[in-house]
Design a protein around this motif. Structure first.
Motif, PDB file in Angstrom:
ATOM      1  N   ALA A 278      44.229  40.778  54.078  1.00  0.00           N
ATOM      2  CA  ALA A 278      43.297  40.638  52.761  1.00  0.00           C
ATOM      3  C   ALA A 278      44.240  41.996  52.238  1.00  0.00           C
ATOM      4  O   ALA A 278      42.895  41.333  50.548  1.00  0.00           O
ATOM      5  CB  ALA A 278      42.602  40.721  53.557  1.00  0.00           C
ATOM      6  N   GLY A 279      43.989  42.880  51.527  1.00  0.00           N
ATOM      7  CA  GLY A 279      43.895  44.111  51.030  1.00  0.00           C
ATOM      8  C   GLY A 279      44.696  43.463  49.547  1.00  0.00           C
ATOM      9  O   GLY A 279      44.006  43.471  48.844  1.00  0.00           O
TER      10      GLY A 279
ATOM     11  N   PRO B 243      46.158  40.861  49.001  1.00  0.00           N
ATOM     12  CA  PRO B 243      45.687  39.857  48.094  1.00  0.00           C
ATOM     13  C   PRO B 243      45.135  39.546  47.110  1.00  0.00           C
ATOM     14  O   PRO B 243      44.437  39.530  45.831  1.00  0.00           O
ATOM     15  CB  PRO B 243      45.943  38.699  48.806  1.00  0.00           C
ATOM     16  CG  PRO B 243      46.475  38.605  50.337  1.00  0.00           C
ATOM     17  CD  PRO B 243      46.607  40.179  49.972  1.00  0.00           C
ATOM     18  N   ALA B 244      43.987  40.941  47.616  1.00  0.00           N
ATOM     19  CA  ALA B 244      42.646  41.129  47.240  1.00  0.00           C
ATOM     20  C   ALA B 244      42.756  41.867  45.329  1.00  0.00           C
ATOM     21  O   ALA B 244      42.197  41.153  44.862  1.00  0.00           O
ATOM     22  CB  ALA B 244      41.595  41.421  47.757  1.00  0.00           C
ATOM     23  N   LEU B 245      43.915  42.600  45.610  1.00  0.00           N
ATOM     24  CA  LEU B 245      44.235  43.950  44.771  1.00  0.00           C
ATOM     25  C   LEU B 245      44.830  43.057  43.548  1.00  0.00           C
ATOM     26  O   LEU B 245      45.135  42.843  42.245  1.00  0.00           O
ATOM     27  CB  LEU B 245      45.275  44.684  45.153  1.00  0.00           C
ATOM     28  CG  LEU B 245      44.539  45.974  45.345  1.00  0.00           C
ATOM     29  CD1 LEU B 245      45.600  46.876  46.641  1.00  0.00           C
ATOM     30  CD2 LEU B 245      43.886  46.474  44.463  1.00  0.00           C
ATOM     31  N   PHE B 246      45.927  41.847  44.267  1.00  0.00           N
ATOM     32  CA  PHE B 246      46.972  41.375  42.828  1.00  0.00           C
ATOM     33  C   PHE B 246      45.711  40.274  42.584  1.00  0.00           C
ATOM     34  O   PHE B 246      46.092  40.574  41.081  1.00  0.00           O
ATOM     35  CB  PHE B 246      47.584  39.707  43.695  1.00  0.00           C
ATOM     36  CG  PHE B 246      48.464  39.454  42.988  1.00  0.00           C
ATOM     37  CD1 PHE B 246      49.941  39.886  42.649  1.00  0.00           C
ATOM     38  CD2 PHE B 246      48.454  37.981  42.788  1.00  0.00           C
ATOM     39  CE1 PHE B 246      50.379  38.491  41.950  1.00  0.00           C
ATOM     40  CE2 PHE B 246      48.620  37.220  42.155  1.00  0.00           C
ATOM     41  CZ  PHE B 246      50.022  37.875  41.558  1.00  0.00           C
ATOM     42  N   ALA B 247      44.571  39.510  42.990  1.00  0.00           N
ATOM     43  CA  ALA B 247      43.988  38.916  42.106  1.00  0.00           C
ATOM     44  C   ALA B 247      42.741  39.837  40.994  1.00  0.00           C
ATOM     45  O   ALA B 247      42.286  39.668  40.335  1.00  0.00           O
ATOM     46  CB  ALA B 247      42.762  38.032  43.128  1.00  0.00           C
TER      47      ALA B 247
ATOM     48  N   THR C   2      43.919  46.036  30.786  1.00  0.00           N
ATOM     49  CA  THR C   2      45.442  46.014  30.856  1.00  0.00           C
ATOM     50  C   THR C   2      45.917  47.380  32.187  1.00  0.00           C
ATOM     51  O   THR C   2      46.551  46.654  33.640  1.00  0.00           O
ATOM     52  CB  THR C   2      46.090  46.401  29.746  1.00  0.00           C
ATOM     53  OG1 THR C   2      44.966  45.393  28.459  1.00  0.00           O
ATOM     54  CG2 THR C   2      47.483  46.575  29.750  1.00  0.00           C
ATOM     55  N   VAL C   3      45.003  47.840  32.255  1.00  0.00           N
ATOM     56  CA  VAL C   3      45.157  48.908  32.933  1.00  0.00           C
ATOM     57  C   VAL C   3      45.142  49.158  34.209  1.00  0.00           C
ATOM     58  O   VAL C   3      45.644  49.565  35.196  1.00  0.00           O
ATOM     59  CB  VAL C   3      44.146  50.141  32.387  1.00  0.00           C
ATOM     60  CG1 VAL C   3      44.364  51.969  33.520  1.00  0.00           C
ATOM     61  CG2 VAL C   3      44.946  50.952  31.718  1.00  0.00           C
ATOM     62  N   THR C   4      43.759  47.844  34.435  1.00  0.00           N
ATOM     63  CA  THR C   4      43.824  47.628  35.853  1.00  0.00           C
ATOM     64  C   THR C   4      44.189  46.454  36.669  1.00  0.00           C
ATOM     65  O   THR C   4      45.010  47.124  37.574  1.00  0.00           O
ATOM     66  CB  THR C   4      41.962  46.968  36.019  1.00  0.00           C
ATOM     67  OG1 THR C   4      41.497  47.599  35.801  1.00  0.00           O
ATOM     68  CG2 THR C   4      41.568  46.651  37.343  1.00  0.00           C
ATOM     69  N   ALA C   5      44.917  45.719  35.691  1.00  0.00           N
ATOM     70  CA  ALA C   5      46.066  44.725  35.794  1.00  0.00           C
ATOM     71  C   ALA C   5      47.459  45.952  36.016  1.00  0.00           C
ATOM     72  O   ALA C   5      48.199  45.184  37.065  1.00  0.00           O
ATOM     73  CB  ALA C   5      46.766  43.362  34.854  1.00  0.00           C
ATOM     74  N   ALA C   6      47.901  46.637  35.076  1.00  0.00           N
ATOM     75  CA  ALA C   6      48.881  47.366  35.861  1.00  0.00           C
ATOM     76  C   ALA C   6      49.273  48.287  36.864  1.00  0.00           C
ATOM     77  O   ALA C   6      49.683  48.073  37.676  1.00  0.00           O
ATOM     78  CB  ALA C   6      49.057  48.296  34.329  1.00  0.00           C
TER      79      ALA C   6
ATOM     80  N   VAL D  47      50.962  46.506  44.699  1.00  0.00           N
ATOM     81  CA  VAL D  47      51.038  45.744  45.124  1.00  0.00           C
ATOM     82  C   VAL D  47      52.599  45.137  45.645  1.00  0.00           C
ATOM     83  O   VAL D  47      53.332  45.392  46.142  1.00  0.00           O
ATOM     84  CB  VAL D  47      50.816  44.127  44.928  1.00  0.00           C
ATOM     85  CG1 VAL D  47      51.592  43.007  45.610  1.00  0.00           C
ATOM     86  CG2 VAL D  47      49.078  44.129  44.544  1.00  0.00           C
ATOM     87  N   LEU D  48      53.222  46.011  44.586  1.00  0.00           N
ATOM     88  CA  LEU D  48      54.957  45.224  43.929  1.00  0.00           C
ATOM     89  C   LEU D  48      55.622  47.163  44.861  1.00  0.00           C
ATOM     90  O   LEU D  48      56.452  46.121  45.945  1.00  0.00           O
ATOM     91  CB  LEU D  48      55.109  45.832  42.645  1.00  0.00           C
ATOM     92  CG  LEU D  48      56.707  46.103  42.009  1.00  0.00           C
ATOM     93  CD1 LEU D  48      56.723  44.529  42.780  1.00  0.00           C
ATOM     94  CD2 LEU D  48      57.069  46.123  41.222  1.00  0.00           C
ATOM     95  N   ALA D  49      54.398  48.292  44.859  1.00  0.00           N
ATOM     96  CA  ALA D  49      55.017  48.790  46.150  1.00  0.00           C
ATOM     97  C   ALA D  49      54.997  49.043  47.493  1.00  0.00           C
ATOM     98  O   ALA D  49      55.798  49.521  48.501  1.00  0.00           O
ATOM     99  CB  ALA D  49      54.297  50.484  45.981  1.00  0.00           C
ATOM    100  N   ALA D  50      53.797  48.307  47.812  1.00  0.00           N
ATOM    101  CA  ALA D  50      53.851  47.448  49.343  1.00  0.00           C
ATOM    102  C   ALA D  50      54.676  46.441  49.829  1.00  0.00           C
ATOM    103  O   ALA D  50      55.473  46.899  50.638  1.00  0.00           O
ATOM    104  CB  ALA D  50      52.547  47.014  48.960  1.00  0.00           C
ATOM    105  N   VAL D  51      55.217  45.535  48.445  1.00  0.00           N
ATOM    106  CA  VAL D  51      56.152  44.720  49.399  1.00  0.00           C
ATOM    107  C   VAL D  51      57.330  45.707  49.024  1.00  0.00           C
ATOM    108  O   VAL D  51      58.030  45.408  49.506  1.00  0.00           O
ATOM    109  CB  VAL D  51      56.134  43.092  47.845  1.00  0.00           C
ATOM    110  CG1 VAL D  51      57.527  42.984  47.966  1.00  0.00           C
ATOM    111  CG2 VAL D  51      54.668  42.817  47.846  1.00  0.00           C
TER     112      VAL D  51
END
Length: 88
Positions: free
Chosen positions: A22-23, A25-29, A64-68, A74-78
């Motif tokens: 859940a975490g 996908p929520a961060l990605f959103a 922009t900062v929030t998105a980055a 998310v990328l680090a977790a993947v």
């Protein structure tokens, strides 16, 4: 019954599944919302609607900062998950 179930391990598995399931996908959103905020498309327009002026730059920078930050987490977790799978 406690001799058959390791409650500590079960709790760790449940916590990890909630965080990853859940975490992330929520961060990605949240990252996508940051992208749309940076583009000024959160309310469906790129201006403030009343005066026709563009949105203030600090709001775009914050988006922009929030998105980055969200996308990097998310990328680090993947990547971490892929490395964990490949090593085993």
């Amino acid at each position: 019954m406690s001799s058959y179930v390791d409650w500590s391990a079960l709790g760790q598995v449940v916590l990890a599944s909630v965080v990853v399931g859940a975490g992330l996908p929520a961060l990605f959103a949240l990252g996508l919302r940051g992208v749309f905020q940076a583009e000024g498309r959160i309310e469906g327009r790129s201006t403030d609607g009343e005066t026709g002026e563009a949105l203030a730059p600090p709001r775009r920078v914050l988006g922009t900062v929030t998105a980055a930050v969200c996308f990097v987490i998310v990328l680090a977790a993947v990547v971490g998950g892929i490395v964990l799978i490949v090593r085993s």
